[in-house]
Design an enzyme around this catalytic site. Structure first.
Site, PDB file in Angstrom:
ATOM      1  N   TYR A   1     -22.829 -42.321  40.062  1.00 59.57           N
ATOM      2  CA  TYR A   1     -24.087 -42.768  40.654  1.00 59.57           C
ATOM      3  C   TYR A   1     -24.587 -44.049  39.987  1.00 59.57           C
ATOM      4  O   TYR A   1     -24.939 -45.024  40.661  1.00 59.57           O
ATOM      5  CB  TYR A   1     -25.119 -41.652  40.519  1.00 59.57           C
TER       6      TYR A   1
ATOM      7  N   LYS B   1     -24.919 -47.699  41.828  1.00 61.75           N
ATOM      8  CA  LYS B   1     -26.228 -48.337  41.963  1.00 61.75           C
ATOM      9  C   LYS B   1     -26.279 -49.663  41.204  1.00 61.75           C
ATOM     10  O   LYS B   1     -26.910 -50.633  41.655  1.00 61.75           O
ATOM     11  CB  LYS B   1     -27.322 -47.390  41.471  1.00 61.75           C
TER      12      LYS B   1
END
Length: 267
Positions: A171, A175
């Site tokens: 993640y 991002k």
């Protein structure tokens, strides 16, 4: 599957009146609240997520309450060619000059797991949905906006893009890449009227956030201890920034990462 609704709602000066926006991941959580905030600000909306049914309900409600046009487009950001198809189809759903005016790249997934238990399939899926699809969609949208005088791209990133978060290897990686993609769009397309910015929230108490963090004090306590304001964010606090970034009030803001984190990143 698509549907268009138009309703009669409040009129007057609203910061996004006359603009058309595509919002990904709009069926729940932050995306649903951004859709609410954009409709209240006067924007016509194309809402997209994997399941069209909750989107259609939301679209009808927003049209009735705020007097904006709404369209629904089901799409799975995990599919290889989704970025081109999504932008092309979304641009045809609401009549107006040129392409849509605003893209809100919000959709994302997470598979929390430690590095020593990293699942390759989870890693690949997270990068497809959280980086590959939104980066390609933003590039496609930004190029189209630049050809027609400009627009705004709002990336919903994460504080985890700027500060590592345990159990979020894929993640955070995705991002962080999306933040850099947004910066590059700002650099290349800024001279042609396209502004691209990222919002980087800490934990947001959506329904899912409440379940994972708000209802588990033992898990939340270490995270809250790192936030000077000693609380997590509410969806509206992200949505208000997303409205501002798409409005003329932010006309000189380009290539920024705006934390909505209560000071988490400085602690």
């Amino acid at each position: 599957m698509t549907a268009i609704d138009s309703g009669s709602g409040p009129s007057g000066v609203r910061p996004l009146a006359g603009r058309r926006a595509l919002i990904t991941g709009a069926s729940r959580g932050i995306g649903a609240d951004i859709a609410r905030a954009y409709a209240a600000a006067g924007a016509d909306l194309v809402l997209t997520a994997r399941d069209a049914d909750p989107l259609q309900q939301a679209a009808r409600r927003l049209a009735d309450e705020h007097g904006v046009r709404t369209a629904v487009l089901a799409a799975d950001l995990g599919e290889a060619d989704v970025a081109d198809r999504l932008w092309d189809e979304a641009s045809t759903l609401l009549e107006g000059p040129g392409p849509l005016d605003v893209l809100v790249n919000n959709a994302g997934i997470s598979h929390p797991e430690t590095v020593d238990r990293l699942d390759t399939a989870h890693f690949d899926q997270t990068l497809r949905v959280n980086l590959r699809a939104p980066a390609l969609l933003a590039a496609r949208a930004g190029a189209a906006m630049a050809e027609h005088g400009g627009g705004a791209i709002v990336t919903i990133a994460s504080a985890a893009a700027l500060r590592p978060l345990a159990e979020h290897y894929a993640y955070s990686t995705a991002k962080a890449g999306l933040v850099m993609a947004t910066r590059t769009l700002a650099l290349e397309l800024g001279p042609r009227g396209v502004r691209a910015n990222s919002i980087c929230p800490t934990v947001v108490l959506t329904d899912m956030g409440q379940t994972v963090w708000g209802d588990q004090p033992e898990k939340a306590a270490p995270m809250l201890a790192r936030i000077p304001q000693s609380r997590f964010a509410q969806p509206r606090e992200v949505s208000d920034v997303a409205v501002w970034l798409a409005s003329d009030a932010a006309s000189m803001v380009n290539g920024a990462e705006i934390p909505v984190d209560g000071g988490y990143l400085i602690s």
